[in-house]
Motif scaffolding. Structure first.
Motif, PDB file in Angstrom:
ATOM      1  N   GLU A  76       0.924  -1.282   0.010  1.00  0.00           N
ATOM      2  CA  GLU A  76       0.046  -0.024  -0.076  1.00  0.00           C
ATOM      3  C   GLU A  76       0.906   1.413  -0.048  1.00  0.00           C
ATOM      4  O   GLU A  76       0.641   2.223  -0.487  1.00  0.00           O
ATOM      5  CB  GLU A  76      -0.873   0.049   1.363  1.00  0.00           C
ATOM      6  N   ALA A  77       1.943   1.343   0.706  1.00  0.00           N
ATOM      7  CA  ALA A  77       2.702   2.299   0.844  1.00  0.00           C
ATOM      8  C   ALA A  77       3.504   2.602  -0.339  1.00  0.00           C
ATOM      9  O   ALA A  77       3.738   3.854  -0.940  1.00  0.00           O
ATOM     10  CB  ALA A  77       3.708   2.284   2.071  1.00  0.00           C
ATOM     11  N   TYR A  80       1.192   4.076  -3.133  1.00  0.00           N
ATOM     12  CA  TYR A  80       1.049   5.604  -2.969  1.00  0.00           C
ATOM     13  C   TYR A  80       2.255   6.345  -3.171  1.00  0.00           C
ATOM     14  O   TYR A  80       2.207   7.354  -3.864  1.00  0.00           O
ATOM     15  CB  TYR A  80       0.766   5.705  -1.158  1.00  0.00           C
ATOM     16  N   ALA A  81       3.479   5.764  -2.873  1.00  0.00           N
ATOM     17  CA  ALA A  81       4.680   6.427  -3.362  1.00  0.00           C
ATOM     18  C   ALA A  81       4.885   6.586  -5.026  1.00  0.00           C
ATOM     19  O   ALA A  81       5.331   7.443  -5.226  1.00  0.00           O
ATOM     20  CB  ALA A  81       5.916   5.732  -2.713  1.00  0.00           C
ATOM     21  N   GLY A  82       4.522   5.477  -5.328  1.00  0.00           N
ATOM     22  CA  GLY A  82       4.438   5.458  -6.939  1.00  0.00           C
ATOM     23  C   GLY A  82       3.949   6.543  -7.637  1.00  0.00           C
ATOM     24  O   GLY A  82       3.878   7.211  -8.290  1.00  0.00           O
ATOM     25  N   LEU A  83       2.248   6.505  -6.975  1.00  0.00           N
ATOM     26  CA  LEU A  83       1.640   7.433  -7.597  1.00  0.00           C
ATOM     27  C   LEU A  83       2.086   9.116  -7.319  1.00  0.00           C
ATOM     28  O   LEU A  83       2.127   9.530  -8.163  1.00  0.00           O
ATOM     29  CB  LEU A  83       0.310   7.106  -7.122  1.00  0.00           C
ATOM     30  N   LYS A  84       2.609   9.090  -6.260  1.00  0.00           N
ATOM     31  CA  LYS A  84       3.307  10.263  -5.919  1.00  0.00           C
ATOM     32  C   LYS A  84       4.194  10.884  -6.723  1.00  0.00           C
ATOM     33  O   LYS A  84       4.380  12.152  -7.018  1.00  0.00           O
ATOM     34  CB  LYS A  84       3.519  10.541  -4.189  1.00  0.00           C
ATOM     35  N   SER A  85       5.109   9.882  -7.243  1.00  0.00           N
ATOM     36  CA  SER A  85       6.286  10.136  -8.102  1.00  0.00           C
ATOM     37  C   SER A  85       6.066  10.368  -9.583  1.00  0.00           C
ATOM     38  O   SER A  85       6.513  10.671 -10.210  1.00  0.00           O
ATOM     39  CB  SER A  85       7.181   8.927  -8.072  1.00  0.00           C
ATOM     40  N   THR A  86       4.583  10.043 -10.019  1.00  0.00           N
ATOM     41  CA  THR A  86       4.284  10.140 -11.504  1.00  0.00           C
ATOM     42  C   THR A  86       4.161  11.432 -11.804  1.00  0.00           C
ATOM     43  O   THR A  86       3.690  12.395 -10.928  1.00  0.00           O
ATOM     44  CB  THR A  86       2.943   9.534 -11.693  1.00  0.00           C
ATOM     45  N   LEU A 172      -4.681  10.439  -4.489  1.00  0.00           N
ATOM     46  CA  LEU A 172      -3.340  10.962  -3.594  1.00  0.00           C
ATOM     47  C   LEU A 172      -4.046  12.067  -2.556  1.00  0.00           C
ATOM     48  O   LEU A 172      -3.364  12.251  -1.447  1.00  0.00           O
ATOM     49  CB  LEU A 172      -2.191  11.803  -4.596  1.00  0.00           C
ATOM     50  N   SER A 173      -5.158  12.572  -2.774  1.00  0.00           N
ATOM     51  CA  SER A 173      -5.769  13.471  -2.006  1.00  0.00           C
ATOM     52  C   SER A 173      -6.158  12.905  -0.727  1.00  0.00           C
ATOM     53  O   SER A 173      -6.430  13.656   0.269  1.00  0.00           O
ATOM     54  CB  SER A 173      -6.916  14.370  -2.592  1.00  0.00           C
ATOM     55  N   ILE A 174      -6.361  11.363  -0.475  1.00  0.00           N
ATOM     56  CA  ILE A 174      -6.709  10.772   0.493  1.00  0.00           C
ATOM     57  C   ILE A 174      -5.559  10.417   1.397  1.00  0.00           C
ATOM     58  O   ILE A 174      -4.618   9.601   1.106  1.00  0.00           O
ATOM     59  CB  ILE A 174      -7.355   9.418   0.229  1.00  0.00           C
ATOM     60  N   LYS A 175      -5.210  11.077   2.534  1.00  0.00           N
ATOM     61  CA  LYS A 175      -4.070  11.077   3.287  1.00  0.00           C
ATOM     62  C   LYS A 175      -3.772  10.000   4.393  1.00  0.00           C
ATOM     63  O   LYS A 175      -3.035  10.005   5.172  1.00  0.00           O
ATOM     64  CB  LYS A 175      -3.497  12.417   3.800  1.00  0.00           C
ATOM     65  N   GLU A 176      -4.948   9.154   4.457  1.00  0.00           N
ATOM     66  CA  GLU A 176      -4.979   8.232   5.655  1.00  0.00           C
ATOM     67  C   GLU A 176      -3.726   7.181   5.608  1.00  0.00           C
ATOM     68  O   GLU A 176      -3.213   6.908   4.675  1.00  0.00           O
ATOM     69  CB  GLU A 176      -6.486   7.575   5.451  1.00  0.00           C
ATOM     70  N   TYR A 177      -3.411   6.769   6.825  1.00  0.00           N
ATOM     71  CA  TYR A 177      -2.297   6.033   6.963  1.00  0.00           C
ATOM     72  C   TYR A 177      -2.699   4.449   6.669  1.00  0.00           C
ATOM     73  O   TYR A 177      -1.778   3.733   5.992  1.00  0.00           O
ATOM     74  CB  TYR A 177      -1.806   6.192   8.593  1.00  0.00           C
ATOM     75  N   ASN A 178      -3.911   4.204   7.249  1.00  0.00           N
ATOM     76  CA  ASN A 178      -4.235   2.967   7.105  1.00  0.00           C
ATOM     77  C   ASN A 178      -5.023   2.695   5.647  1.00  0.00           C
ATOM     78  O   ASN A 178      -6.057   3.056   5.552  1.00  0.00           O
ATOM     79  CB  ASN A 178      -5.244   2.439   8.198  1.00  0.00           C
ATOM     80  N   ARG A 179      -4.196   2.471   4.497  1.00  0.00           N
ATOM     81  CA  ARG A 179      -4.637   2.337   3.405  1.00  0.00           C
ATOM     82  C   ARG A 179      -5.240   0.843   2.774  1.00  0.00           C
ATOM     83  O   ARG A 179      -4.643  -0.045   3.138  1.00  0.00           O
ATOM     84  CB  ARG A 179      -3.698   2.807   2.286  1.00  0.00           C
ATOM     85  N   TYR A 180      -6.218   0.889   2.076  1.00  0.00           N
ATOM     86  CA  TYR A 180      -6.679  -0.333   1.482  1.00  0.00           C
ATOM     87  C   TYR A 180      -7.103   0.240   0.018  1.00  0.00           C
ATOM     88  O   TYR A 180      -8.431   0.641  -0.234  1.00  0.00           O
ATOM     89  CB  TYR A 180      -7.788  -0.908   2.056  1.00  0.00           C
ATOM     90  N   ASP A 299       0.467   9.969  13.227  1.00  0.00           N
ATOM     91  CA  ASP A 299       1.032  10.622  11.863  1.00  0.00           C
ATOM     92  C   ASP A 299       2.114  10.377  11.540  1.00  0.00           C
ATOM     93  O   ASP A 299       3.133  11.407  11.169  1.00  0.00           O
ATOM     94  CB  ASP A 299       0.594  12.129  12.165  1.00  0.00           C
ATOM     95  N   ARG A 300       2.664   9.195  11.744  1.00  0.00           N
ATOM     96  CA  ARG A 300       3.951   8.654  11.160  1.00  0.00           C
ATOM     97  C   ARG A 300       3.958   8.930   9.717  1.00  0.00           C
ATOM     98  O   ARG A 300       2.958   8.320   9.172  1.00  0.00           O
ATOM     99  CB  ARG A 300       4.178   7.253  11.535  1.00  0.00           C
ATOM    100  N   PRO A 301       4.878   8.948   8.874  1.00  0.00           N
ATOM    101  CA  PRO A 301       5.296   8.809   7.377  1.00  0.00           C
ATOM    102  C   PRO A 301       4.917   7.441   7.085  1.00  0.00           C
ATOM    103  O   PRO A 301       4.990   6.566   7.489  1.00  0.00           O
ATOM    104  CB  PRO A 301       6.616   9.196   7.108  1.00  0.00           C
ATOM    105  N   LEU A 302       4.187   7.408   5.902  1.00  0.00           N
ATOM    106  CA  LEU A 302       3.644   6.258   5.210  1.00  0.00           C
ATOM    107  C   LEU A 302       4.654   5.555   4.621  1.00  0.00           C
ATOM    108  O   LEU A 302       4.971   4.273   4.810  1.00  0.00           O
ATOM    109  CB  LEU A 302       2.672   6.442   3.988  1.00  0.00           C
TER     110      LEU A 302
END
Length: 314
Positions: A76-77, A80-86, A172-180, A299-302
């Motif tokens: 999941e992390a 998210y990191a991949g989408l954020k890098s695109t 990407l606008s959904i910032k929750e830590y516990n991602r599914y 609020d730890r980093p993903l």
């Protein structure tokens, strides 16, 4: 003007299959040469030679980008990191094991660019090649979660998707830590075309998803998109309160009529154990939701990046 297509590939100990994947994805890029491509590999704390294989590709191919985590943070992390890098106008998420057929990408592109679809998602029509017990519980999971959640989860859905930039930005606008992610993809909406294909075996290597990992992932999915388990635990508590009240009345009436013979210790012990088990079960459900809240509040980093060759900020 050429459009840029970003391919996001989460990787965890995929050194054996990466050469096969890289050759296949290069063929697709060559076939779709009217578009530009970038291949973004997310090394999710692999403990084999995965990152060095990716670096080798990056040194020879400017389209290859990579982000390497400091440890394993989970798929999941990595997504998210991949989408954020695109940076692409269109984004594809796919696994490196070739269970997500790269040859579907041109068809996905056609649906998104020539028809009124914001994204194309994929699902397996069967689970051929999987252990029977895993297939059985996977089907049951989708039936259960669709009854519990207002967000639809498609049986057999894969993370393999082709999306417009707008859909990616919404996720990407959904910032929750516990991602599914499967739930998040459905939650954001957008007009979706589903492509079905038969299950495919890995091209090389072994799956990193054990039955236990999938079970925990299923629990995360249920607690992330439904509060029904909390309602169930409350209903169970109410039912047992009513039963206990009725039993007290029965005991009082029985004692007044027949006296108070001392008997039934074995059955009493069984009842105590049963009720205690129900209580622990309900506490466990509540604990799952509390633990999710606890992780969100901290609020730890993903994820934490060890190294990358992408200038875009994370």
């Amino acid at each position: 003007m050429k459009k840029l297509i970003s391919i996001v590939v989460p990787c965890f100990n995929e050194q054996e299959v990466l050469p096969y994947f890289y050759e296949e994805i290069k063929k697709i890029a060559q076939k779709m040469n009217k578009n530009n491509f970038e291949f973004i590999f997310i090394n999710d704390g692999s403990n084999d030679n995965t990152i060095n294989v990716i670096k080798n590709y990056a040194s020879q191919d400017k389209r290859v980008k990579y982000v390497s985590f400091s440890r394993n943070f989970g798929k999941e992390a990595a997504i998210y990191a991949g989408l954020k890098s695109t940076t692409g106008d269109y984004v594809v998420i796919m696994d490196a094991d070739l269970q997500d057929p790269p040859e579907l990408i041109p068809k996905m592109y056609e649906y998104v660019t020539k028809e009124d679809y914001d994204r194309v998602a994929t699902r397996r029509t069967n689970r051929k090649g999987e252990p029977l017990i895993r297939s059985f519980f996977a089907r049951k999971f989708y039936k259960i979660i669709n009854k519990m959640s207002k967000t639809e989860m498609v049986d057999g859905a894969r993370d393999y998707r082709f999306m417009k930039r707008e859909a990616v930005d919404a996720i990407l606008s959904i910032k929750e830590y516990n991602r599914y992610s499967k739930g998040l993809f459905s939650f954001v909406g957008f007009n979706t075309k589903w492509l079905s294909y038969p299950n495919k075996k890995r091209a090389a290597g072994k799956t990193k998803w054990s039955f236990w990992n999938l079970f925990i992932y299923a629990i995360d999915g249920i607690t992330a998109f439904s509060t029904v388990p909390l309602v169930i635990s409350a209903l169970i508590g109410m039912i047992f309160c009513i039963i206990s009240f009725l039993m007290i009345l029965i005991i009082i009436i029985k004692t007044l009529i027949y006296g108070d013979p001392v008997s039934g210790w074995p059955s009493l012990v069984c009842i105590v154990f049963f009720v205690s088990g129900i209580q622990l079960f309900c506490i466990g459900i509540i604990g799952q939701y509390l633990s999710k809240t606890y992780l969100e509040v901290k609020d730890r980093p993903l994820y934490i990046i060890k190294e990358d060759n992408i200038t875009k900020k994370h």
